[in-house]
Structures are given as C-alpha cells and as structure tokens.
Design an enzyme around this catalytic site. Sequence first.
Site, PDB file in Angstrom:
ATOM      1  CB  CYS A  17     -12.552   3.888  -3.881  1.00 50.63           C
ATOM      2  SG  CYS A  17     -11.647   2.382  -3.559  1.00 50.63           S
ATOM      3  CG  HIS A  68     -10.308   7.160  -2.890  1.00 52.48           C
ATOM      4  ND1 HIS A  68     -10.509   6.497  -1.693  1.00 52.48           N
ATOM      5  CD2 HIS A  68      -9.813   6.240  -3.751  1.00 52.48           C
ATOM      6  CE1 HIS A  68     -10.149   5.230  -1.841  1.00 52.48           C
ATOM      7  NE2 HIS A  68      -9.724   5.054  -3.075  1.00 52.48           N
ATOM      8  CG  ASN A  89      -7.720   2.393  -1.269  1.00 51.29           C
ATOM      9  OD1 ASN A  89      -8.825   2.689  -0.782  1.00 51.29           O
ATOM     10  ND2 ASN A  89      -7.548   2.195  -2.557  1.00 51.29           N
TER      11      ASN A  89
HETATM   12  N1  ACO Z   1       6.701  -3.921  -3.659  1.00 49.63           N
HETATM   13  C1  ACO Z   1       7.835  -3.848  -4.374  1.00 49.63           C
HETATM   14  N2  ACO Z   1       7.848  -3.764  -5.721  1.00 49.63           N
HETATM   15  C2  ACO Z   1       6.684  -3.756  -6.350  1.00 49.63           C
HETATM   16  C3  ACO Z   1       5.442  -3.824  -5.657  1.00 49.63           C
HETATM   17  C4  ACO Z   1       5.497  -3.911  -4.263  1.00 49.63           C
HETATM   18  N3  ACO Z   1       4.377  -3.970  -3.494  1.00 49.63           N
HETATM   19  N4  ACO Z   1       4.450  -3.798  -6.558  1.00 49.63           N
HETATM   20  C5  ACO Z   1       5.016  -3.708  -7.772  1.00 49.63           C
HETATM   21  N5  ACO Z   1       6.362  -3.679  -7.651  1.00 49.63           N
HETATM   22  C6  ACO Z   1       7.376  -3.568  -8.703  1.00 49.63           C
HETATM   23  C7  ACO Z   1       6.851  -3.989 -10.041  1.00 49.63           C
HETATM   24  O1  ACO Z   1       6.974  -5.374 -10.248  1.00 49.63           O
HETATM   25  C8  ACO Z   1       7.729  -3.194 -10.972  1.00 49.63           C
HETATM   26  O2  ACO Z   1       8.969  -3.845 -11.097  1.00 49.63           O
HETATM   27  P1  ACO Z   1       9.765  -3.829 -12.496  1.00 49.63           P
HETATM   28  O3  ACO Z   1      10.084  -2.383 -12.734  1.00 49.63           O
HETATM   29  O4  ACO Z   1      10.941  -4.676 -12.218  1.00 49.63           O
HETATM   30  O5  ACO Z   1       8.817  -4.380 -13.497  1.00 49.63           O
HETATM   31  C9  ACO Z   1       7.985  -1.900 -10.229  1.00 49.63           C
HETATM   32  O6  ACO Z   1       7.713  -2.191  -8.842  1.00 49.63           O
HETATM   33  C10 ACO Z   1       7.071  -0.777 -10.657  1.00 49.63           C
HETATM   34  O7  ACO Z   1       5.724  -1.271 -10.694  1.00 49.63           O
HETATM   35  P2  ACO Z   1       4.535  -0.401 -11.209  1.00 49.63           P
HETATM   36  O8  ACO Z   1       3.313  -1.232 -11.244  1.00 49.63           O
HETATM   37  O9  ACO Z   1       4.950   0.321 -12.438  1.00 49.63           O
HETATM   38  O10 ACO Z   1       4.423   0.636 -10.005  1.00 49.63           O
HETATM   39  P3  ACO Z   1       3.594   1.943  -9.955  1.00 49.63           P
HETATM   40  O11 ACO Z   1       4.480   3.066  -9.714  1.00 49.63           O
HETATM   41  O12 ACO Z   1       2.601   2.039 -11.060  1.00 49.63           O
HETATM   42  O13 ACO Z   1       2.774   1.721  -8.591  1.00 49.63           O
HETATM   43  C11 ACO Z   1       0.600   1.166  -7.803  1.00 49.63           C
HETATM   44  C12 ACO Z   1       1.842   0.660  -8.490  1.00 49.63           C
HETATM   45  C13 ACO Z   1       0.985   1.611  -6.410  1.00 49.63           C
HETATM   46  C14 ACO Z   1      -0.403   0.030  -7.729  1.00 49.63           C
HETATM   47  C15 ACO Z   1       0.042   2.365  -8.589  1.00 49.63           C
HETATM   48  O14 ACO Z   1      -0.041   2.043  -9.944  1.00 49.63           O
HETATM   49  C16 ACO Z   1      -1.311   2.787  -8.097  1.00 49.63           C
HETATM   50  O15 ACO Z   1      -1.458   3.303  -7.005  1.00 49.63           O
HETATM   51  N6  ACO Z   1      -2.348   2.658  -8.949  1.00 49.63           N
HETATM   52  C17 ACO Z   1      -3.688   3.097  -8.607  1.00 49.63           C
HETATM   53  C18 ACO Z   1      -4.266   2.182  -7.614  1.00 49.63           C
HETATM   54  C19 ACO Z   1      -5.542   2.691  -7.065  1.00 49.63           C
HETATM   55  O16 ACO Z   1      -5.781   3.867  -6.970  1.00 49.63           O
HETATM   56  N7  ACO Z   1      -6.371   1.771  -6.651  1.00 49.63           N
HETATM   57  C20 ACO Z   1      -7.516   2.127  -5.936  1.00 49.63           C
HETATM   58  C21 ACO Z   1      -8.713   2.050  -6.730  1.00 49.63           C
HETATM   59  S1  ACO Z   1      -9.993   2.329  -5.678  1.00 49.63           S
HETATM   60  C22 ACO Z   1     -10.883   0.912  -5.260  1.00 49.63           C
HETATM   61  O17 ACO Z   1     -11.991   0.786  -5.758  1.00 49.63           O
HETATM   62  C23 ACO Z   1     -10.257  -0.116  -4.257  1.00 49.63           C
END
Ligand code: ACO
Length: 306
Positions: free
Chosen positions: A108, A232, A262
């Site tokens: 990214c 990004h 993304n």
């Molecule tokens: N829908 C519904 N619930 C979900 C989903 C979903 N898609 N995904 C996870 N959950 C649930 C989890 O199971 C968890 O449930 P629990 O509380 O019962 O255990 C709860 O939601 C919270 O999950 P978290 O993983 O703690 O959610 P978080 O707020 O951290 O969000 C996310 C997750 C969106 C992936 C976030 O961590 C994020 O954006 N991280 C960075 C990702 C990123 O920037 N990636 C790009 C890198 S660039 C590249 O090279 C492609």
Amino acid sequence: MGVRFRGWGTAVPDHVVTNDDLSRTLDTSDAWITERTGIRERRIGGTAKSLGVLAGSRALADAGVEPADIDFLVLATTTPDRITPATAPMIAAELGLTCPAMDVNGACSGFMYALRTAQGLLETGNTRILVIGSENLSRWVDWNDRNMAVLLADGAGAAVIEHDATVNEILSFRLGANGEWADLLTCEHGGYFQMDGKEVFRRAVRVVVESAELALADAGVTADQIALVVPHQANIRIIQAATQRLGIPMERAVVVLDRYGNTSSSSIPLAFDDARSNGRVVAGEYALFTGFGAGMTWASAVMRWA
Ligand code: ACO
C-alpha cells in the site's frame, strides 16, 4: 533539481459492492464495517493491466502529452496480472509507450515508492515519467473471510511527473521498510490476503506519524502549514489517529475510502484526484502524502503546488 506534476488520471471498475451486499453472504453488517473502518462501498472488477491502462491514458490526456513524450513507466502494484512478465510493459504497449517499463511492489506504500523511484529517474536524466498505481486486490481475497473481504477493492490512479528547472513540487521524501513485520499482512502463492489487523493498525499509526514528522522537518514545514493530507485509505480510524497525533485537523485529510475501500497502491492517487476535482489543490499550499502497507513499508512526502 525541480520536479512537477503535470497531470493525473484515475480508473475504478463500474461494479459497486455495498456493505449490505457483503452482509448477505458474510457474518458482518453495514453498521460494523462503517463504524470500524469508514468503508461504505467499494468497486470490484478489472485487472491491474486494464485499470492501469485507463488511469494511465487519462493522466496522459490530462497532462496534454503524447506517448512518445514519456521516458519511463513505473507501475506500483501488489497484484500483477502474472508473476512474469511484469504488468508495466503490457500497460506500456497498450498505451503506445516505447520506453522502459517496470513494476514496483511496495504494497500500500507502492505509489509512494514508485513516485520516489520516478523522482530518482528524473534526477538521472529522464524528462517525463508516467507513474501508475493499479490493483486487482479482489482476485486475492477469500470472499468467505470477513476480515479481508470488507476492506480490499480494485482501482487505479496515475500521475505524469516531469523535470522542471524553474519549480519543485516535491520538497521531501521519507521512506522506510521493516521486514521483521512481514508476517502481519501476507498473501502466499495461490493463497489469499491474511492480516493481523490490530497489529497492522497500531504500527501503521506509528510509522505514518514518524515518517511524516521527518518529512515535515526535512521540508522545513510545520504541521499547521499543511493544507491537505493525502493518506493511504485503509481505515478512517487510522487517518483520524495519525492526523490527531500530527496536530493536523482531520478536515484537511482527504477521505475516499467510504466509496472505494482499500485499493492499496491506487488509494493515494485516487484520493489526490478527488481533492483536486473538489478544488482542494491550491497553488502555493503545502500537502502531506503518507502511506503504509505490507512489508511493512511506509512513506511520507511533503509537496508544495506550483
Ligand atoms: N464484521 C463483523 N465483525 C467483525 C468483522 C467483520 N468484518 N471483523 C471482525 N469482527 C469482529 C471480531 O471478531 C471481534 O469480535 P469479538 O469482539 O467478539 O472478538 C470484533 O469484531 C472486533 O474485532 P477487531 O479485530 O478488534 O476489530 P478492529 O476494530 O481492530 O477492526 C480492522 C479490524 C478493521 C481490520 C482494523 O484492525 C484495521 O483496519 N486494521 C488495519 C488494517 C490495515 O490498515 N490494512 C491495510 C494494510 S495495507 C496493505 O498493504 C493491503
């Protein structure tokens, strides 16, 4: 020496996939995706080549240059159509370019890595370079995996940059990589994207803030002078956390992830083009471009529009 942007172009697939569409097949909801990521819909379709050709041709037209005026094509992509050949020569052929063409994979941060590479190519004697970010991330998404399916999408963005003896629009550049964090976000051969989202989130905020502060210091520009942040587009909460730590009001950041999700290497040019079409790119003002991605890689640059 001076470098200036001469034209921009973007391309996204026509097919819109909303959060509600995903909720029909995945255990997720529009409320969760919107609240936790800021994404409302994304575009799915095309290939790295087809989207790259479209964005590239629009950038050439916007710049008012002919294929023969381009000395080099640098394509940023995480999702080349094939392992070999690179996608850049195929895009070049379609656009009628006869110059060297190569792929860069900075995940990214890819568009920023490609821009930095192009800047170096201008410094070593080239006159005009086409930089494209193009991604077909949907091909490598397991559509049964809600963790990745709600985040990633397809799209492309491109810029023509050229040597200019009288002005310089790229004031500073800070790039970084740490392969010790490689396993946080991967896609194995024949596999799908997998990510430790929480860890990527934490480190992303850190590296964006650190590299942005270094780029600002190099440029001799303070955070309050930054009129536009082009980040990004991974998660609205990452953009909020990073701008807050940098002391830049969130309203100055461009957000297009609500519409495009993304799109990796394409997200920064897609965001910039949106800002430009909304009159947010003003001569004399400073902008901060900043990104991070798998690798882990990151990059920040300070621009001043001529
Ligand atoms: N829908 C519904 N619930 C979900 C989903 C979903 N898609 N995904 C996870 N959950 C649930 C989890 O199971 C968890 O449930 P629990 O509380 O019962 O255990 C709860 O939601 C919270 O999950 P978290 O993983 O703690 O959610 P978080 O707020 O951290 O969000 C996310 C997750 C969106 C992936 C976030 O961590 C994020 O954006 N991280 C960075 C990702 C990123 O920037 N990636 C790009 C890198 S660039 C590249 O090279 C492609």
